[in-house]
Design a protein around this motif. Structure first.
Motif, PDB file in Angstrom:
ATOM      1  N   VAL A   1       1.127  -1.207  -0.137  1.00 61.99           N
ATOM      2  CA  VAL A   1      -0.233   0.125   0.072  1.00 61.99           C
ATOM      3  C   VAL A   1       0.937   1.484  -0.138  1.00 61.99           C
ATOM      4  CG1 VAL A   1      -1.648   1.856   0.923  1.00 61.99           C
ATOM      5  CG2 VAL A   1      -1.382  -1.175   1.673  1.00 61.99           C
ATOM      6  N   VAL A   2       0.240   2.454  -0.161  1.00 63.79           N
ATOM      7  CA  VAL A   2       1.208   3.357  -0.900  1.00 63.79           C
ATOM      8  C   VAL A   2       0.593   4.588  -0.547  1.00 63.79           C
ATOM      9  CG1 VAL A   2       2.533   5.671  -2.055  1.00 63.79           C
ATOM     10  CG2 VAL A   2       3.100   2.755  -2.361  1.00 63.79           C
ATOM     11  N   PHE A   3       1.119   5.632   0.384  1.00 67.99           N
ATOM     12  CA  PHE A   3       0.548   6.598   1.030  1.00 67.99           C
ATOM     13  C   PHE A   3       1.156   7.410   0.568  1.00 67.99           C
ATOM     14  CE2 PHE A   3      -0.118  10.105   3.774  1.00 67.99           C
ATOM     15  CZ  PHE A   3      -1.475  10.476   4.046  1.00 67.99           C
ATOM     16  N   ALA A   4       0.224   8.840   0.168  1.00 66.79           N
ATOM     17  CA  ALA A   4       1.492   9.935  -0.359  1.00 66.79           C
ATOM     18  C   ALA A   4       0.243  11.512   0.229  1.00 66.79           C
ATOM     19  CB  ALA A   4       2.455   9.934  -1.765  1.00 66.79           C
ATOM     20  N   GLY A   5       0.404  12.198   0.351  1.00 64.08           N
ATOM     21  CA  GLY A   5       0.818  13.674   0.406  1.00 64.08           C
ATOM     22  C   GLY A   5       1.159  14.593  -0.808  1.00 64.08           C
ATOM     23  N   SER A   6       0.396  15.389  -0.964  1.00 62.15           N
ATOM     24  CA  SER A   6       0.871  17.147  -1.902  1.00 62.15           C
ATOM     25  C   SER A   6       1.588  15.590  -3.249  1.00 62.15           C
ATOM     26  CB  SER A   6       2.416  17.421  -1.224  1.00 62.15           C
ATOM     27  OG  SER A   6       1.337  17.717   0.278  1.00 62.15           O
ATOM     28  N   SER A   7       2.403  17.255  -3.074  1.00 64.26           N
ATOM     29  CA  SER A   7       3.155  16.739  -4.720  1.00 64.26           C
ATOM     30  C   SER A   7       3.636  14.949  -4.463  1.00 64.26           C
ATOM     31  CB  SER A   7       4.607  17.536  -5.291  1.00 64.26           C
ATOM     32  OG  SER A   7       5.315  17.323  -3.740  1.00 64.26           O
ATOM     33  N   GLY A   8       4.331  14.687  -3.355  1.00 67.15           N
ATOM     34  CA  GLY A   8       4.589  13.132  -3.028  1.00 67.15           C
ATOM     35  C   GLY A   8       2.726  11.958  -3.336  1.00 67.15           C
ATOM     36  N   ALA A   9       1.687  12.608  -3.792  1.00 70.17           N
ATOM     37  CA  ALA A   9       0.676  12.455  -4.110  1.00 70.17           C
ATOM     38  C   ALA A   9       0.744  12.212  -5.621  1.00 70.17           C
ATOM     39  CB  ALA A   9      -0.310  13.064  -3.870  1.00 70.17           C
ATOM     40  N   ASN A  10       0.710  13.245  -6.895  1.00 67.63           N
ATOM     41  CA  ASN A  10       1.615  13.233  -7.338  1.00 67.63           C
ATOM     42  C   ASN A  10       1.995  12.122  -8.117  1.00 67.63           C
ATOM     43  OD1 ASN A  10       0.278  16.267  -6.523  1.00 67.63           O
ATOM     44  ND2 ASN A  10       0.660  16.529  -8.804  1.00 67.63           N
ATOM     45  N   LEU A  11       3.379  12.411  -7.414  1.00 67.26           N
ATOM     46  CA  LEU A  11       4.236  11.750  -7.766  1.00 67.26           C
ATOM     47  C   LEU A  11       3.699   9.585  -7.599  1.00 67.26           C
ATOM     48  CD1 LEU A  11       7.133  10.035  -8.216  1.00 67.26           C
ATOM     49  CD2 LEU A  11       8.391  10.658  -5.945  1.00 67.26           C
ATOM     50  N   ALA A  12       3.366   9.652  -6.596  1.00 61.21           N
ATOM     51  CA  ALA A  12       2.803   8.170  -6.584  1.00 61.21           C
ATOM     52  C   ALA A  12       1.568   7.891  -7.591  1.00 61.21           C
ATOM     53  CB  ALA A  12       1.842   8.132  -4.997  1.00 61.21           C
ATOM     54  N   ILE A  13       0.960   8.932  -8.269  1.00 62.31           N
ATOM     55  CA  ILE A  13      -0.052   8.988  -9.038  1.00 62.31           C
ATOM     56  C   ILE A  13       0.948   8.693 -10.554  1.00 62.31           C
ATOM     57  CG2 ILE A  13      -1.041  10.082 -10.575  1.00 62.31           C
ATOM     58  CD1 ILE A  13      -2.756  11.672  -7.935  1.00 62.31           C
ATOM     59  N   GLU A  14       1.815   9.478 -10.708  1.00 60.53           N
ATOM     60  CA  GLU A  14       2.524   8.896 -11.713  1.00 60.53           C
ATOM     61  C   GLU A  14       3.387   7.286 -11.695  1.00 60.53           C
ATOM     62  OE1 GLU A  14       2.930  10.415 -14.386  1.00 60.53           O
ATOM     63  OE2 GLU A  14       1.581  12.098 -14.250  1.00 60.53           O
ATOM     64  N   ALA A  15       3.317   6.685 -10.500  1.00 53.93           N
ATOM     65  CA  ALA A  15       4.284   5.720 -10.496  1.00 53.93           C
ATOM     66  C   ALA A  15       3.071   4.754 -10.389  1.00 53.93           C
ATOM     67  CB  ALA A  15       4.694   5.542  -8.524  1.00 53.93           C
ATOM     68  N   ALA A  16       2.093   4.906 -10.153  1.00 50.37           N
ATOM     69  CA  ALA A  16       0.844   4.443 -10.206  1.00 50.37           C
ATOM     70  C   ALA A  16       0.146   3.884 -11.383  1.00 50.37           C
ATOM     71  CB  ALA A  16      -0.256   4.431  -9.001  1.00 50.37           C
ATOM     72  N   LEU A  17       0.276   5.179 -12.536  1.00 54.74           N
ATOM     73  CA  LEU A  17       0.506   4.666 -14.066  1.00 54.74           C
ATOM     74  C   LEU A  17       1.383   4.375 -14.855  1.00 54.74           C
ATOM     75  CD1 LEU A  17      -1.724   8.054 -14.204  1.00 54.74           C
ATOM     76  CD2 LEU A  17      -2.676   5.845 -14.197  1.00 54.74           C
ATOM     77  N   ALA A  18       2.710   4.300 -13.932  1.00 50.98           N
ATOM     78  CA  ALA A  18       4.068   3.142 -14.244  1.00 50.98           C
ATOM     79  C   ALA A  18       3.915   2.135 -14.092  1.00 50.98           C
ATOM     80  CB  ALA A  18       4.605   4.234 -13.767  1.00 50.98           C
ATOM     81  N   GLY A  19       2.527   1.366 -13.596  1.00 52.98           N
ATOM     82  CA  GLY A  19       2.751  -0.288 -13.210  1.00 52.98           C
ATOM     83  C   GLY A  19       4.113  -0.338 -11.521  1.00 52.98           C
ATOM     84  N   ALA A  20       4.003   0.638 -11.330  1.00 57.37           N
ATOM     85  CA  ALA A  20       4.547   0.314  -9.778  1.00 57.37           C
ATOM     86  C   ALA A  20       3.523  -0.688  -9.384  1.00 57.37           C
ATOM     87  CB  ALA A  20       5.041   1.766  -8.994  1.00 57.37           C
ATOM     88  N   PRO A  21       4.106  -2.150  -8.273  1.00 63.04           N
ATOM     89  CA  PRO A  21       3.592  -3.330  -7.017  1.00 63.04           C
ATOM     90  C   PRO A  21       2.440  -2.272  -6.460  1.00 63.04           C
ATOM     91  CG  PRO A  21       6.027  -3.164  -7.552  1.00 63.04           C
ATOM     92  CD  PRO A  21       5.876  -1.321  -8.105  1.00 63.04           C
ATOM     93  N   ILE A  22       1.762  -1.316  -6.870  1.00 63.15           N
ATOM     94  CA  ILE A  22       1.008  -0.724  -5.549  1.00 63.15           C
ATOM     95  C   ILE A  22      -0.552  -1.630  -5.604  1.00 63.15           C
ATOM     96  CG2 ILE A  22      -0.471   0.873  -4.734  1.00 63.15           C
ATOM     97  CD1 ILE A  22       2.045   2.984  -6.671  1.00 63.15           C
ATOM     98  N   THR A  23      -0.502  -2.425  -3.825  1.00 68.66           N
ATOM     99  CA  THR A  23      -1.381  -3.020  -3.551  1.00 68.66           C
ATOM    100  C   THR A  23      -2.803  -2.599  -4.308  1.00 68.66           C
ATOM    101  OG1 THR A  23      -0.921  -3.100  -1.672  1.00 68.66           O
ATOM    102  CG2 THR A  23      -0.222  -4.966  -3.291  1.00 68.66           C
ATOM    103  N   LYS A  24      -3.076  -0.607  -2.970  1.00 63.70           N
ATOM    104  CA  LYS A  24      -4.050   0.268  -2.637  1.00 63.70           C
ATOM    105  C   LYS A  24      -3.644   1.761  -2.574  1.00 63.70           C
ATOM    106  CE  LYS A  24      -7.234  -2.519  -0.208  1.00 63.70           C
ATOM    107  NZ  LYS A  24      -7.793  -2.577   1.310  1.00 63.70           N
ATOM    108  N   LEU A  25      -4.147   2.260  -3.551  1.00 61.03           N
ATOM    109  CA  LEU A  25      -3.194   3.493  -3.204  1.00 61.03           C
ATOM    110  C   LEU A  25      -3.928   4.518  -2.361  1.00 61.03           C
ATOM    111  CD1 LEU A  25      -0.840   5.394  -4.398  1.00 61.03           C
ATOM    112  CD2 LEU A  25      -2.517   5.866  -6.462  1.00 61.03           C
TER     113      LEU A  25
END
Length: 258
Positions: free
Chosen positions: A87-111
């Protein structure tokens, strides 16, 4: 802190605590892993937490040339340390980064996201030369001015609010990490919610905002949740860009473990 080597050879420092399903905590602008010092104790009885210093901050290394892809690889390296998925939790610009990672296929089970830095209709974007001006200021190592430029030009703070922040205990960290503001600005792209790209992301996603936050941050969170097929938005008690920590810990622990 523990260390892991990212794909390009950059060393990423992280801390591990708790027991249970893994959750990686990803910080936003200015901050390092210590921003989660109060959240980790709330999560540790339920989850194994992984907090890390993003590249260029704290005890992590950096590279001469920045690219968002390198930060995605850093997150993936920490997730690998957590067992290969998390699971990944991210805030602020980190949330933007987490979205990019998720869309790139990072192994995130829940976001889980807290107030990503997007702008929706009715809320103006930073001026067209904001990023270029920031780079010029940083090239001359005018860190104090870079912090002011970001707070005013990106976050929309008034001079009085900036003056109050300057008196606070975190201003030194703001200046120490000012060079990474260029990274966060690049991560945010054109500041718009990537609606078409998010429409294909099926992983369960929680998008949070706080009752006391700015209108543009609340609108960004709501628009992000609406764009996700399995997205859910929740408003929680809190102040500007901050959720009450006991509430946030309870919500994230439930999200990560069910």
């Amino acid at each position: 802190m523990r260390k892991v080597v990212s794909r390009d050879g950059t060393t990423i420092a992280y801390e591990k605590a708790g027991e249970g399903p893994p959750i990686v905590l990803l910080n936003g602008s200015f901050r390092d892993h210590t921003i989660f010092d109060a959240l980790v104790p709330e999560l540790a009885p339920h989850c194994t937490t992984y907090v890390y210093d993003r590249r260029g901050r704290g005890q992590s290394g950096d590279s001469p040339e920045y690219a968002v892809e390198r930060e995605i690889e850093d997150l993936e390296a920490v997730i690998q340390e957590a067992g290969g998925s998390a699971v990944v939790f991210a805030g602020s610009s980190g949330a933007n980064l987490a979205i990019e990672a998720a869309l790139a296929g990072a192994p995130i089970t829940k976001l889980a996201l807290h107030e990503p830095f997007f702008r929706v209709d009715g809320y103006p974007k930073p001026v067209w030369n904001f990023a270029k001006t920031l780079r010029v200021i940083l090239a001359e190592d005018r860190r104090d001015e870079a912090v002011e430029h970001f707070l005013g030009g990106f976050l929309g703070f008034t001079p009085d609010t900036i003056a109050e922040w300057r008196k606070g205990p975190i201003w030194a960290m703001n200046e120490a990490n000012a060079h990474t503001l260029a990274y966060d600005t690049e991560i945010c792209g054109d500041y718009t919610v990537p609606v078409e790209r998010l429409a294909g992301y099926r992983t369960e996603t929680l998008v949070l905002d706080s009752e006391g936050t700015s209108g543009w941050l609340r609108a960004a969170a709501q628009a992000t949740a609406a764009a996700l097929p399995n997205g859910r938005g929740i408003e929680l008690p809190g102040a500007w860009h901050r959720i009450d920590m006991d509430v946030l810990g309870r919500v994230l622990a439930e999200f990560a473990t069910t």
